[in-house]
Design a protein around this motif. Structure first.
Motif, PDB file in Angstrom:
ATOM      1  N   PHE A 197       0.811  -1.214   0.000  1.00 45.56           N
ATOM      2  CA  PHE A 197       0.000   0.000   0.000  1.00 45.56           C
ATOM      3  C   PHE A 197       0.847   1.269   0.000  1.00 45.56           C
ATOM      4  O   PHE A 197       0.537   2.225  -0.723  1.00 45.56           O
ATOM      5  N   HIS A 198       1.902   1.308   0.811  1.00 45.42           N
ATOM      6  CA  HIS A 198       2.684   2.544   0.927  1.00 45.42           C
ATOM      7  C   HIS A 198       3.307   2.983  -0.403  1.00 45.42           C
ATOM      8  O   HIS A 198       3.178   4.156  -0.784  1.00 45.42           O
ATOM      9  N   PRO A 199       3.987   2.089  -1.133  1.00 45.64           N
ATOM     10  CA  PRO A 199       4.508   2.509  -2.443  1.00 45.64           C
ATOM     11  C   PRO A 199       3.399   2.915  -3.412  1.00 45.64           C
ATOM     12  O   PRO A 199       3.576   3.845  -4.198  1.00 45.64           O
ATOM     13  N   TRP A 200       2.272   2.196  -3.359  1.00 48.08           N
ATOM     14  CA  TRP A 200       1.159   2.578  -4.230  1.00 48.08           C
ATOM     15  C   TRP A 200       0.725   4.004  -3.940  1.00 48.08           C
ATOM     16  O   TRP A 200       0.491   4.798  -4.861  1.00 48.08           O
ATOM     17  N   LEU A 201       0.627   4.347  -2.654  1.00 51.55           N
ATOM     18  CA  LEU A 201       0.183   5.689  -2.277  1.00 51.55           C
ATOM     19  C   LEU A 201       1.151   6.748  -2.796  1.00 51.55           C
ATOM     20  O   LEU A 201       0.732   7.777  -3.353  1.00 51.55           O
ATOM     21  N   LEU A 202       2.447   6.493  -2.638  1.00 53.21           N
ATOM     22  CA  LEU A 202       3.451   7.440  -3.133  1.00 53.21           C
ATOM     23  C   LEU A 202       3.430   7.516  -4.659  1.00 53.21           C
ATOM     24  O   LEU A 202       3.562   8.592  -5.241  1.00 53.21           O
ATOM     25  N   ALA A 203       3.273   6.365  -5.293  1.00 50.84           N
ATOM     26  CA  ALA A 203       3.229   6.349  -6.756  1.00 50.84           C
ATOM     27  C   ALA A 203       2.016   7.113  -7.280  1.00 50.84           C
ATOM     28  O   ALA A 203       2.101   7.825  -8.290  1.00 50.84           O
ATOM     29  N   PRO A 223     -10.077   7.782 -13.861  1.00 44.60           N
ATOM     30  CA  PRO A 223     -10.734   6.578 -14.400  1.00 44.60           C
ATOM     31  C   PRO A 223      -9.765   5.634 -15.107  1.00 44.60           C
ATOM     32  O   PRO A 223      -9.943   4.408 -15.053  1.00 44.60           O
ATOM     33  N   PHE A 224      -8.734   6.193 -15.725  1.00 43.92           N
ATOM     34  CA  PHE A 224      -7.753   5.328 -16.388  1.00 43.92           C
ATOM     35  C   PHE A 224      -6.855   4.631 -15.355  1.00 43.92           C
ATOM     36  O   PHE A 224      -6.429   3.494 -15.560  1.00 43.92           O
ATOM     37  N   ALA A 225      -6.585   5.321 -14.250  1.00 43.31           N
ATOM     38  CA  ALA A 225      -5.817   4.687 -13.174  1.00 43.31           C
ATOM     39  C   ALA A 225      -6.599   3.515 -12.586  1.00 43.31           C
ATOM     40  O   ALA A 225      -6.039   2.448 -12.321  1.00 43.31           O
ATOM     41  N   ILE A 226      -7.896   3.711 -12.384  1.00 38.42           N
ATOM     42  CA  ILE A 226      -8.741   2.636 -11.866  1.00 38.42           C
ATOM     43  C   ILE A 226      -8.806   1.483 -12.857  1.00 38.42           C
ATOM     44  O   ILE A 226      -8.715   0.312 -12.489  1.00 38.42           O
ATOM     45  N   ARG A 227      -8.935   1.827 -14.131  1.00 37.94           N
ATOM     46  CA  ARG A 227      -8.979   0.796 -15.185  1.00 37.94           C
ATOM     47  C   ARG A 227      -7.686  -0.004 -15.212  1.00 37.94           C
ATOM     48  O   ARG A 227      -7.692  -1.234 -15.321  1.00 37.94           O
ATOM     49  N   SER A 228      -6.560   0.685 -15.058  1.00 43.53           N
ATOM     50  CA  SER A 228      -5.269   0.008 -15.049  1.00 43.53           C
ATOM     51  C   SER A 228      -5.131  -0.897 -13.829  1.00 43.53           C
ATOM     52  O   SER A 228      -4.588  -2.008 -13.920  1.00 43.53           O
TER      53      SER A 228
END
Length: 312
Positions: A197-203, A223-228
């Motif tokens: 989770f932590h790297p995802w949040l920073l990314a 929406p594209f981030a969610i799709r990815s």
């Protein structure tokens, strides 16, 4: 039919731990930060009687106004109920708090739902048992302090019979995932998920900063981030199999990831976005490339993180 004498001690133990079916359910909560307060509310909503204690009086008062009972001391909090739930910053706080009333621990059950390292959980369990109490540990996987969120649940570990005896009492907090008898196991799984989770949040911060600093709409991008992100389960399944066999790696793919990281760095820094996180990722790809070239065979980043086959 006569009962098996070998089963009598266990049955007596269960009778001591498990409340009578029609007895009122009650629990103590120690630690009233945002998570502790959420736990108190969940217990009260489920009709559980709750006694609370916290260092700061204002937080106690807020919970009493909701229907909780006030404990004037740690000793009084422990005396109030068989089971005490701890929601503290870390395990060191447990020693500070319970250390005020170690003479009240004998015969009690401590459910420590605080975050810390697995080894700290194991040492904490040993300390609690040394003072005559039973212990289970927990890791609360929640959306912030929203333990009622559909994605929220709690990892538990410790003796199975202790968890089973009190699972129903603890059920209002969140769905339960019992992992095993190792006191540190709930923290192994909890911290491993936070590692993702932590790297995802920073990314995500870096990505949306890149979009914004480029003069474009974060709302259009999301929406594209969610799709990815819908592809992430596929990658997790694929890489979990690979990691059970030493990790995914080919020299050409590692070099491609190195080049891809550089493109991310360029795109970020061109618009003034901090790319430290991407530099760190690139360093791992380059380390794997160097190790692979030295050994004459692919070396995965997974193997490097495990401390295996590292280039000297």
């Amino acid at each position: 039919m006569e009962p098996d004498p070998d089963q009598l001690p266990n049955e007596k133990w269960k009778a001591h731990l498990m409340p009578e079916q029609n007895a009122p359910r009650s629990v103590t909560v120690v630690g009233l930060g945002p998570m502790g307060q959420a736990m108190v509310r969940a217990f009260l909503d489920a009709g559980v009687e709750v006694t609370v204690w916290n260092r700061s009086e204002d937080k106690i008062t807020a919970m009493v106004e909701l229907g909780a009972k006030r404990a004037g001391s740690v000793a009084e909090a422990l005396d109030a109920n068989l089971v005490t739930v701890l929601s503290l910053t870390h395990y060191a706080a447990m020693y500070d708090v319970l250390g005020q009333a170690t003479d009240r621990l004998a015969g009690k059950v401590i459910a420590n739902l605080s975050s810390d390292s697995p080894e700290q959980a194991r040492q904490g369990a040993a300390w609690v048992r040394k003072h005559g109490a039973e212990f289970i540990s927990g890791g609360v996987m929640s959306a912030g302090d929203n333990i009622a969120h559909p994605a929220s649940y709690i990892f538990y570990s410790g003796p199975r019979e202790i968890f089973d005896a009190h699972a129903e009492l603890l059920r209002p907090l969140s769905p339960q995932e019992y992992l095993g008898s190792d006191d540190g196991l709930s923290q192994v799984f909890y911290q491993a998920l936070l590692t993702i989770f932590h790297p995802w949040l920073l990314a995500f911060d870096q990505a949306t900063a890149m979009i914004d600093r480029s003069g474009h709409s974060i709302a259009q991008f999301v929406p594209f981030a969610i799709r990815s992100a819908a592809a992430f389960p596929y990658f997790m399944e694929e890489f979990s199999v690979a990691n059970q066999n030493g990790g995914w790696a080919s020299l050409a793919s590692l070099k491609m990831m190195d080049a891809g990281a550089q493109h991310i760095i360029d795109a970020s820094e061109e618009v003034g976005v901090d790319a430290t996180f991407s530099h760190t990722a690139q360093a791992y790809w380059r380390k794997a490339v160097a190790a692979s070239e030295e050994r004459g065979e692919p070396v995965s980043t997974y193997a490097l993180m495990r401390g295996e086959r590292e280039s000297s």
